[in-house]
Design a protein around this motif. Structure first.
Motif, PDB file in Angstrom:
ATOM      1  N   VAL A  21       0.821  -1.213   0.000  1.00  0.00           N
ATOM      2  CA  VAL A  21       0.000   0.000   0.000  1.00  0.00           C
ATOM      3  C   VAL A  21       0.856   1.264   0.000  1.00  0.00           C
ATOM      4  O   VAL A  21       0.335   2.370   0.134  1.00  0.00           O
ATOM      5  CB  VAL A  21      -1.023   0.017   1.159  1.00  0.00           C
ATOM      6  CG1 VAL A  21      -1.967  -1.162   1.052  1.00  0.00           C
ATOM      7  CG2 VAL A  21      -0.347   0.056   2.514  1.00  0.00           C
ATOM      8  N   GLU A  22       2.175   1.076  -0.148  1.00  0.00           N
ATOM      9  CA  GLU A  22       3.127   2.186  -0.211  1.00  0.00           C
ATOM     10  C   GLU A  22       3.001   3.110   0.997  1.00  0.00           C
ATOM     11  O   GLU A  22       2.854   4.319   0.883  1.00  0.00           O
ATOM     12  CB  GLU A  22       2.957   2.958  -1.518  1.00  0.00           C
ATOM     13  CG  GLU A  22       3.224   2.106  -2.746  1.00  0.00           C
ATOM     14  CD  GLU A  22       2.952   2.828  -4.053  1.00  0.00           C
ATOM     15  OE1 GLU A  22       2.520   4.003  -4.032  1.00  0.00           O
ATOM     16  OE2 GLU A  22       3.180   2.215  -5.098  1.00  0.00           O
ATOM     17  N   LYS A  23       3.057   2.474   2.167  1.00  0.00           N
ATOM     18  CA  LYS A  23       2.946   3.208   3.428  1.00  0.00           C
ATOM     19  C   LYS A  23       4.092   2.766   4.318  1.00  0.00           C
ATOM     20  O   LYS A  23       4.493   1.605   4.288  1.00  0.00           O
ATOM     21  CB  LYS A  23       1.596   2.852   4.078  1.00  0.00           C
ATOM     22  CG  LYS A  23       1.244   3.637   5.301  1.00  0.00           C
ATOM     23  CD  LYS A  23      -0.123   3.229   5.824  1.00  0.00           C
ATOM     24  CE  LYS A  23      -1.151   4.187   5.315  1.00  0.00           C
ATOM     25  NZ  LYS A  23      -2.427   4.103   6.043  1.00  0.00           N
ATOM     26  N   LYS A  24       4.625   3.672   5.112  1.00  0.00           N
ATOM     27  CA  LYS A  24       5.655   3.279   6.076  1.00  0.00           C
ATOM     28  C   LYS A  24       5.047   2.291   7.059  1.00  0.00           C
ATOM     29  O   LYS A  24       3.906   2.446   7.486  1.00  0.00           O
ATOM     30  CB  LYS A  24       6.189   4.502   6.828  1.00  0.00           C
ATOM     31  CG  LYS A  24       7.034   5.396   5.978  1.00  0.00           C
ATOM     32  CD  LYS A  24       7.598   6.530   6.810  1.00  0.00           C
ATOM     33  CE  LYS A  24       8.479   7.403   5.933  1.00  0.00           C
ATOM     34  NZ  LYS A  24       9.114   8.465   6.716  1.00  0.00           N
ATOM     35  N   ILE A  88      -8.289  -2.758   5.763  1.00  0.00           N
ATOM     36  CA  ILE A  88      -7.269  -1.850   5.237  1.00  0.00           C
ATOM     37  C   ILE A  88      -7.625  -1.421   3.818  1.00  0.00           C
ATOM     38  O   ILE A  88      -7.532  -0.239   3.470  1.00  0.00           O
ATOM     39  CB  ILE A  88      -5.880  -2.511   5.298  1.00  0.00           C
ATOM     40  CG1 ILE A  88      -5.438  -2.643   6.765  1.00  0.00           C
ATOM     41  CG2 ILE A  88      -4.846  -1.712   4.496  1.00  0.00           C
ATOM     42  CD1 ILE A  88      -4.237  -3.536   6.974  1.00  0.00           C
ATOM     43  N   ALA A  89      -8.055  -2.368   2.995  1.00  0.00           N
ATOM     44  CA  ALA A  89      -8.412  -2.052   1.608  1.00  0.00           C
ATOM     45  C   ALA A  89      -9.573  -1.068   1.546  1.00  0.00           C
ATOM     46  O   ALA A  89      -9.599  -0.186   0.672  1.00  0.00           O
ATOM     47  CB  ALA A  89      -8.764  -3.330   0.853  1.00  0.00           C
ATOM     48  N   GLU A  95      -5.774   3.707  -7.360  1.00  0.00           N
ATOM     49  CA  GLU A  95      -4.940   2.618  -7.847  1.00  0.00           C
ATOM     50  C   GLU A  95      -4.374   1.763  -6.718  1.00  0.00           C
ATOM     51  O   GLU A  95      -4.355   0.530  -6.816  1.00  0.00           O
ATOM     52  CB  GLU A  95      -3.796   3.207  -8.684  1.00  0.00           C
ATOM     53  CG  GLU A  95      -2.996   2.167  -9.426  1.00  0.00           C
ATOM     54  CD  GLU A  95      -1.965   2.790 -10.348  1.00  0.00           C
ATOM     55  OE1 GLU A  95      -0.856   2.238 -10.419  1.00  0.00           O
ATOM     56  OE2 GLU A  95      -2.260   3.814 -10.987  1.00  0.00           O
ATOM     57  N   LYS A  96      -3.921   2.393  -5.627  1.00  0.00           N
ATOM     58  CA  LYS A  96      -3.370   1.624  -4.492  1.00  0.00           C
ATOM     59  C   LYS A  96      -4.396   0.641  -3.959  1.00  0.00           C
ATOM     60  O   LYS A  96      -4.091  -0.515  -3.686  1.00  0.00           O
ATOM     61  CB  LYS A  96      -2.937   2.555  -3.356  1.00  0.00           C
ATOM     62  CG  LYS A  96      -1.650   3.261  -3.587  1.00  0.00           C
ATOM     63  CD  LYS A  96      -1.313   4.089  -2.356  1.00  0.00           C
ATOM     64  CE  LYS A  96      -0.222   5.080  -2.657  1.00  0.00           C
ATOM     65  NZ  LYS A  96       0.083   5.911  -1.489  1.00  0.00           N
TER      66      LYS A  96
END
Length: 126
Positions: A21-24, A88-89, A95-96
């Motif tokens: 998800v391109e999250k830290k 979470i989704a 797009e993510k």
């Protein structure tokens, strides 16, 4: 994305989810902690279910775990179940959200098929 079978429950490591998800990872852990706090104080009857009041079990979504980093320190993570991935989704857009949903659904379906057929799950290229 690797689905693990943990005590009969299928889950994905939160570090993998954070990457997808391109999250830290620290930010995902913070979000999950917030979700857990809300679930711990909520009851099913408050969200439209009838019958006896029963707390929503955060462990059905997020299983506390830990890993060792490259220096040997033990750090927190979660094993995230399909329900947790769904949660979470649902917080993601664009797009993510689409790519993460497609990836986790495919991974969980692969694990379910492997469990039902007795064959190891296929690993898809990233």
């Amino acid at each position: 994305m690797t689905v693990k079978n943990i005590h009969g429950q299928q889950a994905i490591d939160s570090r993998e989810v954070a990457e997808m998800v391109e999250k830290k990872h620290a930010h995902l852990l913070r979000d999950i902690s917030g979700y857990i706090k809300i679930m711990e104080k909520s009851t099913e009857s408050k969200i439209g279910f009838s019958g006896t009041e029963r707390k929503i079990a955060p462990s059905d979504f997020f299983i506390p775990s830990a890993y060792k980093d490259s220096t040997g320190r033990e750090l927190p993570c979660y094993l995230i179940t399909k329900k947790g991935c769904d949660m979470i989704a649902n917080k993601l857009t664009g797009e993510k959200g689409i790519l993460f949903t497609a990836a986790y659904v495919t991974a969980f379906e692969g694990m379910q098929e492997a469990l039902s057929t007795g064959r190891p799950p296929e690993v898809s290229p990233q």
